[in-house]
Enzyme design. Structure first.
Site, short mmCIF file in Angstrom:
data_model
loop_
_atom_site.label_atom_id
_atom_site.label_comp_id
_atom_site.label_asym_id
_atom_site.label_seq_id
_atom_site.Cartn_x
_atom_site.Cartn_y
_atom_site.Cartn_z
CB SER A 117 -60.78 -7.27 106.86
OG SER A 117 -59.79 -8.26 106.79
CG ASP A 171 -56.83 -8.53 113.59
OD1 ASP A 171 -56.87 -9.69 113.16
OD2 ASP A 171 -57.36 -7.57 112.98
CG HIS A 202 -59.95 -9.78 111.61
ND1 HIS A 202 -59.15 -8.70 111.28
CD2 HIS A 202 -60.61 -10.11 110.48
CE1 HIS A 202 -59.32 -8.40 110.00
NE2 HIS A 202 -60.19 -9.24 109.49
#
Length: 221
Positions: A117, A171, A202
């Site tokens: 991320s 996501d 995610h």
């Protein structure tokens, strides 16, 4: 900026390679510590995993709440203003960790940058701009920040460095199209991108970890 605090995991004595792994927004260096045994094949030489903690700062997208973050986020799209100063400061902190590995006897060519991320965004940003060749760059569920500056700021040293990119097609946090756009930008700029997609949100999934384990083994033998 003071030196980043880190969590260190070594898979054996006298490590020959280092992976510096940045966590996602609001997590810390312990987040991916449990993943180490799943990423390491028994045939590999000893590895050192360095998991830095991002500084605590207010994050605009989370109503200004202070949390561990590599930089401030106004919005997750290309129209939003990006935190130049925060990204540059975190990149300097990560670069200092590479230098620390050099002092420990690990050449930069045996150091890989990784992240999930926001941490993956930092791995991509720092890796493409680093002046010495790295062993590899790993970006999971992330995007390339400051994309407009890449052409001017990138370093020739890592033009051929292998990049592992993975993204979930479902996501909701870092939208899949943003990850795919970053992949295309890197590929058209001449980078060797190994692109993987998975039907997940995610997060990480077992097939992704298996693909990454094989990729690490091929790069760090």
């Amino acid at each position: 900026m003071k030196a980043l605090e880190t969590v260190t995991v070594e898979t054996g004595p006298d490590p020959k390679f280092t992976i510096i792994w940045m966590h996602g927004l609001g997590a810390d260096g312990h987040d991916f510590e449990p993943l180490v045994p799943e990423l390491v094949m028994p045939t590999l030489p000893a590895l050192r995993f360095v998991f830095p903690h991002a500084p605590v700062r207010p994050v605009t997208i989370n109503n200004g709440y202070a949390m561990r973050a590599w930089y401030d986020i106004i919005g997750i799209d290309r129209r939003s203003v990006e935190d130049f100063a925060g990204i540059k400061a975190s990149a300097a902190g990560i670069t200092a960790l590479i230098a620390r590995e050099n002092e420990r006897g690990i050449a930069t060519s045996r150091v890989a940058l990784a992240g999930f991320s926001q941490g993956g965004a930092m791995a991509l940003h720092t890796g493409t701009r680093h002046p010495d060749k790295l062993a590899g760059i790993i970006g999971l569920s992330c995007y390339l920040p400051l994309a407009r500056e890449l052409d001017v700021e990138r370093s020739a040293a890592n033009q051929a460095t292998p990049i592992f990119l993975a993204h979930g097609t479902q996501d909701p946090v870092v939208p899949y199209p943003l990850g795919d756009e970053s992949r295309r930008l890197l590929a058209t700029t001449g980078y060797a991108v190994d692109w993987h997609t998975y039907p997940m949100p995610h997060s990480l999934c077992e097939p992704e970890v298996a693909d990454l384990r094989n990729w690490i083994a091929a790069r760090l033998r």
